[in-house]
Design an enzyme around this catalytic site. Structure first.
Site, PDB file in Angstrom:
ATOM      1  N   ASP A  45       0.815  -1.222   0.000  1.00 36.17           N
ATOM      2  CA  ASP A  45       0.000   0.000   0.000  1.00 36.17           C
ATOM      3  C   ASP A  45       0.849   1.273   0.000  1.00 36.17           C
ATOM      4  O   ASP A  45       0.601   2.189   0.788  1.00 36.17           O
ATOM      5  CB  ASP A  45      -0.929   0.031   1.225  1.00 36.17           C
ATOM      6  CG  ASP A  45      -1.667  -1.268   1.467  1.00 36.17           C
ATOM      7  OD1 ASP A  45      -2.012  -1.935   0.476  1.00 36.17           O
ATOM      8  OD2 ASP A  45      -1.889  -1.614   2.644  1.00 36.17           O
ATOM      9  N   GLU A 204     -11.252  -0.811  -3.598  1.00 33.55           N
ATOM     10  CA  GLU A 204     -10.570  -0.097  -2.518  1.00 33.55           C
ATOM     11  C   GLU A 204      -9.455   0.769  -3.086  1.00 33.55           C
ATOM     12  O   GLU A 204      -9.259   0.871  -4.293  1.00 33.55           O
ATOM     13  CB  GLU A 204      -9.987  -1.101  -1.527  1.00 33.55           C
ATOM     14  CG  GLU A 204      -8.959  -2.049  -2.149  1.00 33.55           C
ATOM     15  CD  GLU A 204      -8.555  -3.182  -1.224  1.00 33.55           C
ATOM     16  OE1 GLU A 204      -9.168  -3.341  -0.163  1.00 33.55           O
ATOM     17  OE2 GLU A 204      -7.618  -3.920  -1.582  1.00 33.55           O
TER      18      GLU A 204
END
Length: 325
Positions: A45, A204
């Site tokens: 991420d 997401e």
């Protein structure tokens, strides 16, 4: 055979050989040996940013089933290829009173001479503030900025975007995308002003960039444990939409040995139209959705402003930022 027949036969032979060479060249692309990750070890991420002519990456610390990490680190670089670990900048057990685990997917923005760090903690979104991009960061609220259960889906994956006029927006959410304009203090907002929507394929990891007056909302499709994890985008003339999804290819997806390429961020080299995308993939070898590594590649636009597919087998070259005159 007459002379014309001989000429046609020669031309056919040349075309056959050229075709074979073309096939061989196409098949020679090596999809079994991917470039090394940008950061050593398992980090996911990644949020890439640039402050004061230096690049920074703010990742999730990976390597535990269920993503049970408890702290965030910061990495810095002068050239995008050599990265220094600046250490822990926020430790949930010692720095927060309301969450101790699941330190995921951070982002950072600067305004008012301060640095605002937004992050996921135990499926809430928090904010921390510092005077430097390397911290130390402090929790100014003593509670989540966006609490779990506020909206449908998971309250994770924040992305802070500061527009040219100084207005700041927070994008977030798994299952659906949410956006809200932040107040000038960067640590509060009006809950009645949240806009929620779900682009086709959205799962997401929303990320916003602006180029030549166009807003590009990017996101991850599929699940991060799925080898098909990939990046898509939509465009708008406003930071809050409506957004029109780009047709055709994903911006980024795995190929060959590269699996699960997604949950990205993008940085523009100051003073240029050069863009780079940071993302994670399954660790090579033997990686999975809990063991991922951070990579960086150039990201290009075509003449119409469409984002071209990213080459996950590219070889990143050092990038130097020219100081403003």
């Amino acid at each position: 055979m007459n002379r014309n027949g001989m000429i046609l036969k020669c031309i056919a032979a040349i075309l056959l050989v050229t075709g074979i060479n073309t096939v061989v060249k196409a098949q020679s692309v090596d999809t079994l040996n991917a470039p090394a990750p940008a950061l050593p070890g398992v980090y996911a991420d990644p949020n890439i940013a640039v402050f004061n002519n230096k690049f920074y990456i703010y990742p999730t610390t990976d390597g535990t089933v269920g993503w049970q990490s408890t702290a965030f680190s910061c990495w810095s670089s002068d050239n995008l290829t050599d990265w220094k670990n600046e250490g822990v900048i926020l430790n949930l057990p010692t720095d927060l009173s309301w969450a101790k685990v699941r330190a995921w997917a951070p982002t950072i923005a600067t305004k008012n001479g301060k640095y605002y760090y937004y992050y996921s903690a135990d499926v809430n979104i928090g904010v921390a503030v510092a005077d430097k991009p390397t911290g130390p960061f402090k929790d100014p609220l003593g509670k989540p900025l966006v609490r779990k259960g506020l909206l449908p889906g998971q309250m994770i994956d924040p992305m802070a975007f500061v527009d040219d006029d100084g207005s700041a927006y927070l994008y977030f959410g798994q299952g659906q995308c949410n956006v809200v304009k932040l107040n000038d203090d960067m640590i509060s907002y009006d809950t009645t002003k949240i806009i929620s929507f779900k682009p086709e394929g959205y799962n997401e990891g929303p990320f916003m960039i602006k180029r030549k007056g166009i807003y590009y909302l990017m996101w991850s499709e599929y699940d991060t444990r799925d080898p098909r994890y990939s990046i898509a985008y939509a465009t708008s003339k406003s930071p809050v939409g409506p957004f029109v999804k780009a047709a055709g290819h994903p911006v980024l997806k795995g190929k060959g040995v590269v699996k699960g390429a997604g949950h990205h961020s993008v940085v523009q080299v100051p003073g240029t139209d050069k863009w780079y995308i940071a993302y994670h993939r399954f660790k090579i070898p033997d990686g999975n959705g809990y063991n991922r590594e951070t990579c960086i590649e150039p990201m290009y636009f075509d003449a119409q402003g469409n984002i071209k597919p990213v080459d996950v087998f590219g070889k990143l070259k050092p990038v130097k930022i020219k100081a403003a005159k």
